[in-house]
Scaffold this active site. Structure first.
Site, mmCIF file in Angstrom:
data_model
loop_
_atom_site.group_PDB
_atom_site.id
_atom_site.type_symbol
_atom_site.label_atom_id
_atom_site.label_comp_id
_atom_site.label_asym_id
_atom_site.label_seq_id
_atom_site.Cartn_x
_atom_site.Cartn_y
_atom_site.Cartn_z
ATOM 1 N N ARG A 1 -48.346 49.777 73.718
ATOM 2 C CA ARG A 1 -48.854 50.214 72.624
ATOM 3 C C ARG A 1 -48.601 49.069 71.515
ATOM 4 O O ARG A 1 -47.645 48.609 71.447
ATOM 5 C CB ARG A 1 -48.205 51.477 71.950
ATOM 6 N N LYS B 1 -39.192 40.631 70.719
ATOM 7 C CA LYS B 1 -39.911 40.265 69.242
ATOM 8 C C LYS B 1 -39.755 38.746 69.120
ATOM 9 O O LYS B 1 -40.550 38.076 68.719
ATOM 10 C CB LYS B 1 -38.788 41.057 68.222
ATOM 11 N N SER C 1 -43.919 55.938 73.140
ATOM 12 C CA SER C 1 -43.941 57.405 73.120
ATOM 13 C C SER C 1 -45.052 57.752 72.249
ATOM 14 O O SER C 1 -45.876 57.160 71.835
ATOM 15 C CB SER C 1 -42.687 57.782 72.451
ATOM 16 N N ARG D 1 -48.884 57.235 62.963
ATOM 17 C CA ARG D 1 -47.588 57.824 62.429
ATOM 18 C C ARG D 1 -47.651 57.502 60.983
ATOM 19 O O ARG D 1 -48.039 56.463 60.484
ATOM 20 C CB ARG D 1 -46.694 57.209 63.228
ATOM 21 N N LYS E 1 -35.809 40.910 61.900
ATOM 22 C CA LYS E 1 -35.727 41.886 63.130
ATOM 23 C C LYS E 1 -34.759 41.149 64.332
ATOM 24 O O LYS E 1 -35.226 40.099 64.714
ATOM 25 C CB LYS E 1 -37.035 42.219 63.904
ATOM 26 N N GLU F 1 -45.871 45.274 66.218
ATOM 27 C CA GLU F 1 -45.216 44.718 67.253
ATOM 28 C C GLU F 1 -46.041 45.220 68.400
ATOM 29 O O GLU F 1 -46.874 46.087 68.311
ATOM 30 C CB GLU F 1 -43.701 45.441 67.294
ATOM 31 N N ASN G 1 -45.341 46.704 72.228
ATOM 32 C CA ASN G 1 -44.251 47.527 72.849
ATOM 33 C C ASN G 1 -44.802 47.624 74.210
ATOM 34 O O ASN G 1 -45.937 48.140 74.816
ATOM 35 C CB ASN G 1 -44.324 49.090 72.288
ATOM 36 N N GLU H 1 -35.556 47.615 70.470
ATOM 37 C CA GLU H 1 -36.579 48.555 70.409
ATOM 38 C C GLU H 1 -35.974 49.834 69.908
ATOM 39 O O GLU H 1 -34.904 50.038 70.053
ATOM 40 C CB GLU H 1 -37.126 48.615 71.554
ATOM 41 N N GLY H 2 -36.780 50.564 69.420
ATOM 42 C CA GLY H 2 -36.613 52.036 69.416
ATOM 43 C C GLY H 2 -36.363 52.541 67.862
ATOM 44 O O GLY H 2 -35.912 53.650 67.838
HETATM 45 P P1 ADP Z 1 -38.834 48.935 66.682
HETATM 46 O O1 ADP Z 1 -38.885 48.163 68.117
HETATM 47 O O2 ADP Z 1 -37.637 49.289 66.467
HETATM 48 O O3 ADP Z 1 -40.181 50.109 66.705
HETATM 49 P P2 ADP Z 1 -40.569 47.586 64.606
HETATM 50 O O4 ADP Z 1 -40.943 46.307 64.692
HETATM 51 O O5 ADP Z 1 -41.870 48.556 65.128
HETATM 52 O O6 ADP Z 1 -39.408 47.850 65.602
HETATM 53 O O7 ADP Z 1 -40.228 48.148 63.364
HETATM 54 C C1 ADP Z 1 -39.847 49.390 62.900
HETATM 55 C C2 ADP Z 1 -40.608 49.852 61.612
HETATM 56 O O8 ADP Z 1 -40.382 49.080 60.576
HETATM 57 C C3 ADP Z 1 -42.018 50.168 61.709
HETATM 58 O O9 ADP Z 1 -42.661 51.281 62.354
HETATM 59 C C4 ADP Z 1 -42.704 49.907 60.493
HETATM 60 O O10 ADP Z 1 -42.383 51.149 59.939
HETATM 61 C C5 ADP Z 1 -41.524 49.091 59.788
HETATM 62 N N1 ADP Z 1 -42.039 47.550 59.978
HETATM 63 C C6 ADP Z 1 -41.798 46.681 60.839
HETATM 64 N N2 ADP Z 1 -42.225 45.406 60.633
HETATM 65 C C7 ADP Z 1 -42.909 45.624 59.458
HETATM 66 C C8 ADP Z 1 -43.756 44.773 58.577
HETATM 67 N N3 ADP Z 1 -43.938 43.426 58.951
HETATM 68 N N4 ADP Z 1 -44.110 45.113 57.484
HETATM 69 C C9 ADP Z 1 -43.961 46.542 57.088
HETATM 70 N N5 ADP Z 1 -43.301 47.441 57.761
HETATM 71 C C10 ADP Z 1 -42.776 47.052 58.973
HETATM 72 MG MG MG Z 2 -42.070 49.964 66.562
#
Ligand code: ADP
Ligand code: MG
Length: 481
Positions: free
Chosen positions: A121, A313, A143, A456, A370, A136, A138, A374-375
């Site tokens: 995804r 990442k 999920s 979401r 970051k 990102e 995945n 994940e998760g």
């Molecule tokens: P994970 O692997 O934990 O899902 P993500 O990179 O998806 O990590 O980050 C988790 C959440 O943080 C995302 O679902 C989003 O809501 C927020 N987020 C992540 N990166 C950004 C960004 N560049 N700008 C705004 N919100 C972000």
């Molecule tokens: Mg995410």
């Protein structure tokens, strides 16, 4: 663009009751915390679909196969991955390091299945110019492909039965404004295609797909939707095993390397991980050993260790460099996907890294930091970044990436969670599912598809959007021109 339906409290209560009944009747559910097997609750959702620009949605669907291809090819570029891992494993010994070590061990023992399946995804937010920007990619255990179609159907039901207006008429006139998503079926199609490929390779017909899951999974009904689709659309059976118990339930034939599910002695065609993406899934050496056993078996893995590692990442940050992607994709595809990138900086001693370090301290409010995890729940946001970095030694910084914060538009939707209504500003994250089957030996794509969407939404005041964690909810799209 239409604004949201304007319902008085009484109509909204009627709507909420309808919504809960529909959710419970149609399996738009999760287990509550500390659940009994017979108890479910309606999944947190929005009352209304959230507006999203149609052109951005079309674009996100359009780039999916290029992302699938990119990450499949990266996962086969072992020399390059190895050079990235050289540095990364020292910084993240306990997880990325262990994944890589297990890969090296598996490689030594011998990998006997060149086919890999990715059920992936790619997540986006809309920036101020209505452009999609990737959050990102995945590569493991994505999920909500099971629940997403149900939310879309829920919103369509509420619209069609007139609960979005006080007069009882439809609020959204045209069904195409509320696009359908068949993500559960499409992800199941991916599993089925891989399973059939395995069956023809191995001349068998009655293999099963093995779901490797977490203990006490609250989002189990999301996963069940894929299993039910596999059986009803493809006649393919599945079994679920908790990761910690795997060695009690499977065995590998030492000669053929075929994997068998012991209770029924059935052959496993595909191992599908809905766990294994974070250190908590590996509390003891036994789980690492289990991963090795599965990796070196003949079953097709969704994903392989290398594909999982490609979703790190750090790799996403490195792939923002156009020159690097030229190795993997045509120019036309590169143009398309790089449109969706924001700046991501390393924090090492390279020129880019020094820039990242300066920005992290000078203007942290514009960034998210970051780690290689994940998760959900792992990132560090805005003004917390400098203090967090200061507590680490400088040589630890490069275990993190620094990413431009995306500022999506906010909408006054209403979130319903445990029958409580929250009328707040929300922001949304679009996920496009994808399936790819790749032969890592011949380096040929066997199948490559987009598999519909997930939306979401979360309170705009919250940084993260985890649905099970209680920050966010599942939503559907109202497309506007
Ligand atoms: P994970 O692997 O934990 O899902 P993500 O990179 O998806 O990590 O980050 C988790 C959440 O943080 C995302 O679902 C989003 O809501 C927020 N987020 C992540 N990166 C950004 C960004 N560049 N700008 C705004 N919100 C972000
Ligand atoms: Mg995410």
């Amino acid at each position: 663009m239409k604004s949201f339906p304007d319902l008085d409290n009484c109509c909204q209560d009627v709507l909420a009751e309808q919504l809960n009944h529909w959710s419970l009747a149609n399996g738009l559910v999760m287990y509550p915390p500390n659940f009994e097997t017979y108890s479910t609750c309606a999944a947190p959702v929005t009352l209304y679909p959230t507006p999203f620009p149609k052109t951005s949605f079309v674009k996100a669907l359009d780039v999916q196969d290029s992302f699938n291809e990119l990450y499949a090819k990266v996962s086969s570029d072992v020399d390059w991955l190895s050079s990235v891992m050289d540095e990364l494993i020292a910084l993240d010994k306990d997880f990325t390091g262990k994944l890589w070590n297990i890969y090296l061990k598996a490689e030594k023992i011998g990998l006997c299945q060149p086919i890999l399946l990715g059920l992936v995804r790619s997540d986006y937010m809309i920036d101020s110019d209505s452009m999609i920007k990737q959050i990102e990619f995945n590569a493991i255990s994505v999920s909500f492909c099971g629940l997403s179609p149900k939310v879309s159907n829920l919103h369509k039901f509420l619209n069609k039965s007139g609960y979005y207006t006080s007069s009882g008429s439809e609020y959204y006139n045209d069904e195409s404004e509320l696009p359908s998503t068949e993500s559960a079926d499409k992800m199941a199609d991916g599993l089925a295609e891989a399973a059939k490929l395995y069956n023809s390779q191995e001349h068998t017909s009655d293999s099963l797909v093995l779901f490797v899951v977490q203990p006490k999974e609250r989002n189990v009904f999301d996963q069940r939707a894929i299993e039910y689709s596999l059986l009803s659309n493809h006649d393919i059976k599945s079994k679920r095993i908790v990761f910690n118990e795997i060695q009690n339930y499977v065995k590998v034939d030492p000669l053929s390397k075929k994997l068998f599910y012991m209770p029924t002695n059935e052959e496993v065609s595909v191992v599908y991980y809905r766990s294994g993406y974070g250190p908590n899934d590996y509390p003891t050496e036994t789980e690492w050993e289990s991963r090795l056993i599965l990796e070196t078996s003949k079953a097709i893995k969704c994903p392989t260790l290398l594909f999982q590692l490609s979703g790190a990442k750090k790799i996403q940050q490195l792939l923002t460099n156009k020159v690097l992607i030229e190795k993997y994709l045509s120019n036309e595809k590169i143009e398309k996907i790089t449109d969706t990138f924001v700046n991501i900086y390393p924090l090492d001693s390279s020129e880019e890294g020094i820039k990242g370090q300066t920005l992290a301290f000078q203007s942290p409010q514009n960034y998210v930091l970051k780690p290689q995890r994940e998760g959900g729940g792992n990132n560090i946001y805005k003004d917390d970044i400098p203090g967090f970095l200061k507590k680490l030694s400088k040589d630890q910084w490069n275990a993190y990436i620094l990413m431009d914060l995306i500022h999506p538009p906010t909408y006054k939707n209403t979130i319903i969670r445990n029958a409580k209504l929250y009328n707040e500003d929300v922001v949304s994250e679009l996920g496009i599912f994808g399936t790819i089957i790749w032969n890592s030996e011949t380096k040929k794509i066997i199948s490559n598809k987009a598999a519909d969407y997930l939306l979401r939404s979360k309170f705009s005041s919250s940084n993260e959007g985890g649905v099970a964690a209680g920050f966010g909810c599942v939503d559907s799209l109202y497309l506007f021109q």
